[in-house]
Each structure stands twice: as structure tokens, then as C-alpha cells.
Scaffold this motif. Structure first.
Motif, PDB file in Angstrom:
ATOM      1  N   MET A 424       6.018  -3.325   7.109  1.00  0.00           N
ATOM      2  CA  MET A 424       6.875  -2.985   8.238  1.00  0.00           C
ATOM      3  C   MET A 424       8.064  -3.940   8.341  1.00  0.00           C
ATOM      4  SD  MET A 424       3.803  -2.156  10.958  1.00  0.00           S
ATOM      5  CE  MET A 424       4.854  -1.565  12.292  1.00  0.00           C
ATOM      6  N   LEU A 425       7.835  -5.212   8.094  1.00  0.00           N
ATOM      7  CA  LEU A 425       8.924  -6.188   8.127  1.00  0.00           C
ATOM      8  C   LEU A 425       9.901  -5.954   6.980  1.00  0.00           C
ATOM      9  CD1 LEU A 425       6.981  -9.498   8.977  1.00  0.00           C
ATOM     10  CD2 LEU A 425       8.349  -8.088  10.516  1.00  0.00           C
ATOM     11  N   THR A 426       9.371  -5.590   5.832  1.00  0.00           N
ATOM     12  CA  THR A 426      10.234  -5.322   4.677  1.00  0.00           C
ATOM     13  C   THR A 426      11.181  -4.161   4.963  1.00  0.00           C
ATOM     14  OG1 THR A 426       8.505  -6.127   3.171  1.00  0.00           O
ATOM     15  CG2 THR A 426      10.254  -4.752   2.218  1.00  0.00           C
ATOM     16  N   THR A 444      -4.965 -12.682   1.250  1.00  0.00           N
ATOM     17  CA  THR A 444      -3.569 -12.564   0.833  1.00  0.00           C
ATOM     18  C   THR A 444      -2.938 -11.343   1.494  1.00  0.00           C
ATOM     19  OG1 THR A 444      -4.087 -13.569  -1.294  1.00  0.00           O
ATOM     20  CG2 THR A 444      -2.017 -12.349  -1.138  1.00  0.00           C
ATOM     21  N   PRO A 445      -1.796 -11.496   2.167  1.00  0.00           N
ATOM     22  CA  PRO A 445      -1.163 -10.352   2.831  1.00  0.00           C
ATOM     23  C   PRO A 445      -0.626  -9.351   1.813  1.00  0.00           C
ATOM     24  CG  PRO A 445       0.281 -12.269   2.901  1.00  0.00           C
ATOM     25  CD  PRO A 445      -1.038 -12.744   2.361  1.00  0.00           C
ATOM     26  N   ASP A 446      -0.555  -8.075   2.223  1.00  0.00           N
ATOM     27  CA  ASP A 446      -0.073  -7.002   1.341  1.00  0.00           C
ATOM     28  C   ASP A 446       1.448  -6.928   1.400  1.00  0.00           C
ATOM     29  OD1 ASP A 446      -2.686  -6.348   0.659  1.00  0.00           O
ATOM     30  OD2 ASP A 446      -2.890  -4.951   2.332  1.00  0.00           O
ATOM     31  N   ILE A 447       2.104  -7.812   0.679  1.00  0.00           N
ATOM     32  CA  ILE A 447       3.564  -7.857   0.664  1.00  0.00           C
ATOM     33  C   ILE A 447       4.075  -6.928  -0.438  1.00  0.00           C
ATOM     34  CG2 ILE A 447       5.586  -9.325   0.314  1.00  0.00           C
ATOM     35  CD1 ILE A 447       3.940 -11.660   1.377  1.00  0.00           C
ATOM     36  N   PRO A 448       4.950  -5.965  -0.101  1.00  0.00           N
ATOM     37  CA  PRO A 448       5.487  -5.052  -1.119  1.00  0.00           C
ATOM     38  C   PRO A 448       6.170  -5.810  -2.253  1.00  0.00           C
ATOM     39  CG  PRO A 448       6.003  -4.245   1.076  1.00  0.00           C
ATOM     40  CD  PRO A 448       5.416  -5.615   1.251  1.00  0.00           C
ATOM     41  N   GLN A 449       6.225  -5.189  -3.405  1.00  0.00           N
ATOM     42  CA  GLN A 449       6.676  -5.867  -4.620  1.00  0.00           C
ATOM     43  C   GLN A 449       8.099  -6.419  -4.509  1.00  0.00           C
ATOM     44  OE1 GLN A 449       6.174  -3.491  -8.109  1.00  0.00           O
ATOM     45  NE2 GLN A 449       6.345  -5.237  -9.499  1.00  0.00           N
ATOM     46  N   HIS A 450       9.003  -5.665  -3.925  1.00  0.00           N
ATOM     47  CA  HIS A 450      10.404  -6.087  -3.877  1.00  0.00           C
ATOM     48  C   HIS A 450      10.795  -6.513  -2.467  1.00  0.00           C
ATOM     49  CE1 HIS A 450      10.895  -4.760  -7.972  1.00  0.00           C
ATOM     50  NE2 HIS A 450      10.421  -3.567  -7.662  1.00  0.00           N
ATOM     51  N   SER A 451       9.855  -7.068  -1.744  1.00  0.00           N
ATOM     52  CA  SER A 451      10.103  -7.480  -0.370  1.00  0.00           C
ATOM     53  C   SER A 451      10.948  -8.761  -0.311  1.00  0.00           C
ATOM     54  CB  SER A 451       8.766  -7.730   0.349  1.00  0.00           C
ATOM     55  OG  SER A 451       8.975  -8.230   1.644  1.00  0.00           O
ATOM     56  N   ASN A 452      11.642  -8.939   0.810  1.00  0.00           N
ATOM     57  CA  ASN A 452      12.391 -10.184   1.044  1.00  0.00           C
ATOM     58  C   ASN A 452      11.518 -11.243   1.717  1.00  0.00           C
ATOM     59  OD1 ASN A 452      12.166  -8.826   3.483  1.00  0.00           O
ATOM     60  ND2 ASN A 452      14.143  -9.570   4.255  1.00  0.00           N
ATOM     61  N   ILE A 453      10.217 -10.985   1.802  1.00  0.00           N
ATOM     62  CA  ILE A 453       9.293 -11.941   2.423  1.00  0.00           C
ATOM     63  C   ILE A 453       8.831 -12.954   1.387  1.00  0.00           C
ATOM     64  CG2 ILE A 453       7.068 -12.233   3.577  1.00  0.00           C
ATOM     65  CD1 ILE A 453       7.367  -9.407   4.672  1.00  0.00           C
TER      66      ILE A 453
END
Length: 567
Positions: A424-426, A444-453
Motif C-alpha cells: 500500500m505504501l509503495t 520479514t515484511p512483504d515489500i514489492p520487488q521494485h518498491s521505494n521502501i
């Protein structure tokens, strides 16, 4: 030709700061800086590390061997420092002895040479500063061989065997030459030995400042430190509160009990660590921490820690505890209050003072004090202390706020924000960088592959990250109030069951953070915060207002001091 031997006494078993000699300062163990300083002393011919032959101190022996520093670990009584030093003196056969405490990484080579020259010229037993001279120097003792023999013969009681020079304070036997100082170090009084966490923070900051502007092969100038202390009260304040333990005084002992886990989080444990350090630093009270946790023990530099994998074993330890002060920090949803009450019967009968932290109101009849580090409680009992002044934080770094978003979901992410929120943040595609802090017990959080996080796992500099973030998105708990205290524009993630509705309503009324209703609402409000400086400034202004009278750990220490005095 005369021979001068420098002996550095060091053991890793310190009750106040275990392992302190190997703590890093400017990239090297603290004790390495002592040796660098001794190497600049023209009057010292040789040096040796004086430690003991046991497994706890083996890392210190290993370090000495790696650095080709002479070290023959003492196999006698670990508490008999005089015998440990004399064993080396008998073997080395020096004419003059310089004793150095291994926790003083600001010993001054110029003063050491000055003192040794004066001693050698005088033909006397030892040195002392002329009357009325104030100085910063710590951790140094100078003896002729004859003076050492006199001191050794006079050191008969336990305290005089454990503390170099204590026998001469009880009954003066040494003929001392009075000398002036090697420089003007008397304009300010300040402790420069490392005996507590606060002392270590002071020393680490001092070394950081020096090596920011000086070559790595230089040594920190004591004259420069003296000037820094005069010019910057904030530097001096880091450890100004620390109580110097007297060799001949018996101090109270405390037992601190808590739990941690994936469902419970780390907050109780971190808070207990903070309290243990404060009891040592402000009151000289030594603490043992007892932790209920079924995982692998966590590393810590705090007081002595006992780990228990079962509730029964921890409660047994509590019921058999003989210390005069017990502090408890548990969440009653994860340990039965009736079990705690039963375990506290014996300590209460022998007169122990019992202090509960935070959510232990079910034990109010048993406790002598309930300290709630919260702005709100529905309790009215006179045993209860609460308010904005009570929040227990570590010292806040003075970092400049940067345009960045920090996401704090707690030590274990107990509410599972890491499953949905990163995506959602991405999708918000904010211009500001986002840093997600993964707690040591969190999945481990589920951060999308091309996220800015940017994901940061269990950072050691979390306090600095909080201090430097202009916007913080956080779960309910200590991290929320740390964020507000840091002056960030703070957005509370939906707290679900972690807080009752009345408390949440009171928090909204304070206007010091935004309380979100859902993750969608949190994302919408985050977009507004990033876009509108006036909204951020309003939250930051109110955060300063609510914490205007904050006393934190000092408040708790004063209440414990009063409680113990009323015995």
C-alpha cells in the motif's frame, strides 16, 4: 638503570557494565586505546595486562595475545587484585610501578611522565597532588618498589585486597611527594572512567568528536576533552548523573522481572534494561534481570540476565528472591496475575519493596508502587503514578530532521502490518524515502520487488533514525511515544486491541499525533502529511507541548528512592 612497569588491571566481570574493556571506541576495543596512550609515555619501560584465568575473561586474554601484549592470567582469588598485581611485580622485578585502571581510556601520557619523574627524583613511596588541586585525571596510581611493599603489607582486609591503595586511605603508611598537575584540568569536575552505560555513551561521543577532526593514529587529548566539557554542557550531561560507588559502602540490590516473545514484543525487556541501567547510575543499586522467553537469549550489555524458558521456573525464582527491591514488567494477558501474586508472597513477607510497571493493576493490592509510563489511566489508587512525565525513554540524539518516512511496527510486528502495508505504501509513490524497521522478532515484511521502501533489520542506531525522521508511521506502544517525543509528525497505525477506546479518545484530544482508523486511512493521512508542511508543524508543536514536563527515568528513580527510604 631503573625499570618502570605499567600494570593495567582489567576483568570483564564488571557488575555495572559487563565486558566494558572490549566495547568499541572509534573502531577499536576500549582497552586498546589505553595501550596506545601508554606507548607514548617516555618514563614507562614495559607494560602488562593483569586479568584472571577464567572462561569469562578469556576474550581479554585472546585480545592481548593477538596484540602481542604480555598477559599471564592470575589463577588465584579473582577478587584479590593486590595479589594479582604482586604476582606480576615479583616476576617483572621493577623499580617503579604505575597502576592503571582498565576502564580509563583518557589517561594522559604527559601527566604519567610528569608523575613518574617526580617520584623517581623524590626517593619517596608514592605521589599525590598538592593540596587544593582539582583535576580530571582518574585511574592512575604511582609507587616505588618500596612503596608497593608497604602497601601490600598494609592491605589485610578484604576491601584493601580488592582496591589498590585502599589500605593507605584507612591507615596512611606511604610517604608521598606532593606534585603540581601537568596542566590546567581543574576548571570542571567530571568522571572520565567507564563504569556504566551512561559513561560509555559519554566516552563514545567524546571519541567520535575527536576523530571526526583528527587523524586515526592520534590519541584523544585530555586538554581538548577538558575544553569540550567547559564549552558543551550537553556532553557533560550524558553521564553527570552517575553515582560513583564507594569501595566501603554496601549498596542495595534489585531483581527485575519481565517477559518477551513474538506475541508480547520486546518493549517490556527493553524497558527493564533501561531501568536496570538507571538504578545503577543514579542510586548505585546493582540489578539482576530475570526474563521469561522460550527462544534463544538475546545479547545485551546491561546488568546480569537470567533466562527462563518456562513460566514455572521464573515464578520459582521470584518466590525465592531475597533482594530488597523487586520490579515487575509483564502484560497480564500473557502471564496470570494470580500466579504473580502467589510468587510475590514470600518476598513481601521478608519486607521487599514491590514495584509494578505499566499494566500490572491486577496486582495493586500486592504492590507498593505501580508506575505507569503513560499519559492515561483509569486508576485512582494513591499507589499509582502516571502522566506524560513518566514515559521511559533513552537519551534522545539531537539529529536534524530529514524529509523521510520511518515505519515502526514493533519488535515482533504483533499486528502483522508487514503483510499488507508495504504494498500500500509503495502504491502511494511518495517523493520522500521510506525506511521500514524490521524488529528482531518480526517476520520479514512483504515489500514489492521494485518498491521505494528500504528495509532495515534491527538497527543498532534506531534512536538516531527516530530522531532524524520528520514523519513516523508507527504501531501503538513505546515506539509511538518515542516518535512523538522525538518531535516527529507522527501517524498511528490502527491499534486494534492494543488500546482501549477511552485511552484512544484521550490521545486524539491531545492532538500530538494522527490516529488512523484503517490501513487505507493511514495511507491517505500519510499522503497529506508529506504534502502539507503546516500539518507536520502543527503536530510537531503539540508534541513539544505534551512532553514539556517530561522527567522519565528520573521520575521513576525518585519514586523508588523515596519508597526505599520509607522502609
Amino acid at each position: 638503570m631503573t625499570k618502570t612497569l605499567a600494570l593495567v588491571g582489567a576483568r570483564l566481570n564488571s557488575s555495572r557494565l559487563a565486558g566494558k574493556h572490549l566495547l568499541p571506541l572509534a573502531g577499536e576495543p576500549m582497552i586498546a586505546h589505553i595501550w596506545r596512550r601508554l606507548e607514548q609515555c617516555k618514563e614507562v619501560d614495559c607494560s602488562e595486562l593483569a586479568t584472571t584465568a577464567d572462561s569469562f575473561n578469556q576474550p581479554l586474554v585472546d585480545w592481548a595475545n593477538e596484540q602481542q601484549i604480555i598477559c599471564h592470567p592470575f589463577e588465584g582469588d579473582v577478587n584479590d587484585l593486590m595479589a594479582r598485581l604482586d604476582k606480576i611485580i615479583q616476576r617483572q622485578d621493577p623499580d617503579y610501578i604505575l597502576y592503571v585502571c582498565g576502564d580509563c581510556p583518557l589517561i594522559d601520557p604527559e601527566f604519567i611522565d610528569h608523575g613518574l619523574k617526580a617520584l623517581k627524583r623524590s626517593g619517596k613511596d608514592a605521589i599525590m597532588l598538592e593540596e587544593n588541586i582539582k583535576t580530571l585525571h582518574e585511574g592512575l596510581s604511582f609507587y616505588s618498589r618500596n612503596g608497593w611493599k608497604k602497601l601490600l603489607a598494609a592491605s589485610q582486609c578484604t576491601m584493601s585486597r580488592e582496591h589498590v591503595g585502599y589500605a593507605d586511605k584507612l591507615t596512611p603508611v606511604l610517604d608521598r611527594v606532593a606534585i603540581c598537575d601537568s596542566g590546567d584540568y581543574g576548571q570542571i569536575s567530571h568522571r572520565i572512567s567507564v563504569d556504566t552505560q551512561a559513561d560509555y555513551r559519554f566516552m563514545a561521543e567524546t571519541y567520535r568528536r575527536w576523530y571526526t577532526n583528527h587523524e586515526s593514529d592520534s590519541i584523544v587529548s585530555l586538554a581538548w576533552v577538558h575544553q569540550q566539557l567547559l564549552q558543551d554542557p550537553q556532553l557533560a550531561s550524558i553521564n553527570a548523573h552517575v553515582t560513583q560507588k564507594a569501595a566501603d559502602k554496601q549498596y542495595a540490590k534489585a531483581s527485575l522481572y519481565c517477559h518477551l516473545g513474538a506475541d508480547i514484543g520486546l518493549g517490556h525487556f527493553r524497558r527493564i534494561e533501561l531501568i536496570a541501567d538507571a538504578l545503577q547510575e543514579y542510586l548505585g543499586i546493582g540489578s539482576t534481570i530475570h526474563v521469561l522467553y522460550d527462544g534463544e537469549p538475546l545479547s545485551s550489555c546491561s546488568a546480569k540476565i537470567h533466562w527462563y524458558q518456562t513460566e514455572k521456573s521464573l515464578l520459582n525464582a521470584m518466590s525465592e528472591d531475597k533482594n530488597p527491591l523487586l520490579l515487575l514488567d509483564f502484560h497480564p494477558e500473557f502471564i496470570a496475575p494470580t500466579s504473580l501474586t502467589q510468587a510475590l508472597k514470600a518476598p513481601k513477607q521478608h519486607g521487599a519493596k514491590l514495584v509494578g510497571i505499566d499494566k500490572l493493576s491486577p496486582l495493586i493490592e500486592t504492590l507498593d508502587r505501580l508506575f505507569i509510563p503513560s499519559f492515561y489511566t483509569a486508576l485512582t489508587d494513591n499507589k499509582v503514578s502516571y502522566g506524560w512525565q513518566n514515559y521511559l525513554f533513552r537519551a534522545r540524539p539531537n539529529n536534524t530532521k530529514q524529509r523521510q518516512v520511518l515505519v515502526l511496527t514493533g519488535g515482533s510486528d504483533a499486528l502483522g502490518y508487514g503483510a499488507q502495508l508495504p504494498a500500500m505504501l509503495t502504491e502511494l509513490d511518495l517523493d520522500w524515502p521510506i525506511t521500514w524497521i524490521q524488529g528482531p522478532l518480526a517476520p520479514t515484511p512483504d515489500i514489492p520487488q521494485h518498491s521505494n521502501i528500504k528495509l532495515v533489520q534491527d538497527p543498532k542506531n534506531l534512536d538516531e533514525l527516530i530522531a532524524g525522521a520528520e514523519v513516523i508511521l508507527t504501531c501503538y506502544g513505546l515506539s509511538l511515544f518515542e516518535a512523538i517525543y522525538s518531535g516527529a509528525a507522527t501517524l498511528l497505525l490502527p491499534p486494534k486491541h492494543l488500546v482501549d477506546l477511552d485511552e484512544l479518545q484521550r490521545l486524539r484530544a491531545e492532538n500530538c499525533c494522527i490516529v488512523s482508523e484503517s490501513l487505507e486511512h493511514a495511507c491517505a493521512m500519510l499522503t497529506d502529511l508529506v504534502a502539507h508542511e503546516s500539518l507536520r508543524e502543527a503536530l510537531q508543536t503539540q508534541s513539544k507541548h505534551v512532553f514539556a514536563d517530561h522527567r522519565g527515568i528520573k521520575q521513576l528513580v525518585e519514586e523508588i528512592k523515596t519508597l526505599m527510604a520509607n522502609d
